[in-house]
Write a protein that holds these residues in place. Sequence first.
Motif, PDB file in Angstrom:
ATOM      1  N   LEU A   1      67.436  62.344  11.529  1.00 38.91           N
ATOM      2  CA  LEU A   1      67.715  61.434  11.043  1.00 38.91           C
ATOM      3  C   LEU A   1      69.015  61.223  10.372  1.00 38.91           C
ATOM      4  O   LEU A   1      69.904  62.445  10.269  1.00 38.91           O
ATOM      5  CB  LEU A   1      67.156  61.566   9.240  1.00 38.91           C
ATOM      6  N   CYS A   2      69.606  59.889  10.307  1.00 42.68           N
ATOM      7  CA  CYS A   2      71.557  59.750  10.538  1.00 42.68           C
ATOM      8  C   CYS A   2      71.446  60.374   8.877  1.00 42.68           C
ATOM      9  O   CYS A   2      70.844  60.085   8.084  1.00 42.68           O
ATOM     10  CB  CYS A   2      71.494  58.287   9.851  1.00 42.68           C
ATOM     11  N   SER A   3      72.183  61.285   8.817  1.00 43.86           N
ATOM     12  CA  SER A   3      72.751  62.345   7.134  1.00 43.86           C
ATOM     13  C   SER A   3      74.118  61.059   6.323  1.00 43.86           C
ATOM     14  O   SER A   3      73.386  61.283   5.068  1.00 43.86           O
ATOM     15  CB  SER A   3      73.678  63.500   7.897  1.00 43.86           C
ATOM     16  N   THR A   4      73.733  60.248   7.319  1.00 40.96           N
ATOM     17  CA  THR A   4      74.400  58.819   5.746  1.00 40.96           C
ATOM     18  C   THR A   4      73.266  57.988   5.321  1.00 40.96           C
ATOM     19  O   THR A   4      73.561  57.529   4.029  1.00 40.96           O
ATOM     20  CB  THR A   4      75.420  58.186   6.891  1.00 40.96           C
ATOM     21  N   CYS A   5      72.789  57.214   6.140  1.00 37.81           N
ATOM     22  CA  CYS A   5      71.649  56.295   5.329  1.00 37.81           C
ATOM     23  C   CYS A   5      70.163  56.520   6.043  1.00 37.81           C
ATOM     24  O   CYS A   5      69.398  55.891   5.166  1.00 37.81           O
ATOM     25  CB  CYS A   5      72.095  54.991   6.766  1.00 37.81           C
ATOM     26  N   GLY A   6      69.983  57.494   6.915  1.00 37.31           N
ATOM     27  CA  GLY A   6      68.487  58.267   6.298  1.00 37.31           C
ATOM     28  C   GLY A   6      67.849  57.732   7.177  1.00 37.31           C
ATOM     29  O   GLY A   6      66.677  57.916   7.819  1.00 37.31           O
TER      30      GLY A   6
ATOM     31  N   HIS B   1      74.839  60.892  12.664  1.00 42.57           N
ATOM     32  CA  HIS B   1      74.395  59.293  12.551  1.00 42.57           C
ATOM     33  C   HIS B   1      74.132  58.568  12.761  1.00 42.57           C
ATOM     34  O   HIS B   1      74.460  58.762  14.054  1.00 42.57           O
ATOM     35  CB  HIS B   1      76.115  59.903  11.809  1.00 42.57           C
ATOM     36  N   CYS B   2      73.474  57.529  12.880  1.00 44.01           N
ATOM     37  CA  CYS B   2      73.121  56.756  13.765  1.00 44.01           C
ATOM     38  C   CYS B   2      74.138  55.528  13.938  1.00 44.01           C
ATOM     39  O   CYS B   2      75.350  55.684  14.141  1.00 44.01           O
ATOM     40  CB  CYS B   2      72.357  55.845  12.849  1.00 44.01           C
ATOM     41  N   VAL B   3      74.641  54.428  15.290  1.00 47.46           N
ATOM     42  CA  VAL B   3      74.921  53.986  15.484  1.00 47.46           C
ATOM     43  C   VAL B   3      75.847  53.262  14.688  1.00 47.46           C
ATOM     44  O   VAL B   3      77.121  53.081  14.352  1.00 47.46           O
ATOM     45  CB  VAL B   3      74.408  52.917  16.953  1.00 47.46           C
ATOM     46  N   ALA B   4      75.107  52.631  13.899  1.00 51.70           N
ATOM     47  CA  ALA B   4      75.465  52.219  12.901  1.00 51.70           C
ATOM     48  C   ALA B   4      76.639  52.768  11.954  1.00 51.70           C
ATOM     49  O   ALA B   4      78.223  52.187  11.236  1.00 51.70           O
ATOM     50  CB  ALA B   4      74.306  51.166  11.804  1.00 51.70           C
ATOM     51  N   CYS B   5      76.764  53.772  11.510  1.00 52.58           N
ATOM     52  CA  CYS B   5      76.544  54.846  10.236  1.00 52.58           C
ATOM     53  C   CYS B   5      78.408  54.835  10.967  1.00 52.58           C
ATOM     54  O   CYS B   5      79.664  54.714  10.617  1.00 52.58           O
ATOM     55  CB  CYS B   5      75.967  55.571   9.802  1.00 52.58           C
ATOM     56  N   GLU B   6      78.368  55.869  12.308  1.00 51.78           N
ATOM     57  CA  GLU B   6      79.299  56.378  13.699  1.00 51.78           C
ATOM     58  C   GLU B   6      79.902  55.315  13.456  1.00 51.78           C
ATOM     59  O   GLU B   6      81.667  55.133  12.808  1.00 51.78           O
ATOM     60  CB  GLU B   6      78.803  56.453  14.611  1.00 51.78           C
TER      61      GLU B   6
HETATM   62 ZN   LIG Z   1      72.964  55.854   9.350  1.00 55.89          ZN
END
Ligand SMILES: [Zn+2]
Length: 129
Positions: A90-95, A111-116
């Motif tokens: 799970l993305c540590s920024t958006c979950g 992190h997911c692609v969008a958050c990275e």
């Molecule tokens: Zn994310």
Amino acid sequence: MSTALTISQRAELGALLIARMATLEEEIAAQEGEGGRVAAAAELLDDSRDGGGQGEAERAVALQRASQAHGELERVRDALARLENPGFGLCSTCGEPIGMARLQAKPWTRHCVACERDMELGQSTPPRL
Ligand SMILES: [Zn+2]
């Protein structure tokens, strides 16, 4: 509690991480051997007035490569430690789930692609830890 990954996906990523760790350890051992040889050559060259600077530059490049491999090894070990954690994947920024394809390419990512992408652009707030 929901998890992002199935047991078999976790097992697959664990195998990828262990394989990557073994590769990095080999790389580091080879680079440190190479760095040592370059350092010895640079010392020999100190007696001559030509080429000393070049040996120093080669040594710096070897050390830089070794430190990059060390940094990646840290991330791989960190990911292995987190693998059994329900939040792994799970993305540590958006979950949101990071996605199996991305995890297969970079199992240590947090992190997911969008958050990275946002972080690379410097547009997101730093994660609160
Ligand atoms: Zn994310």
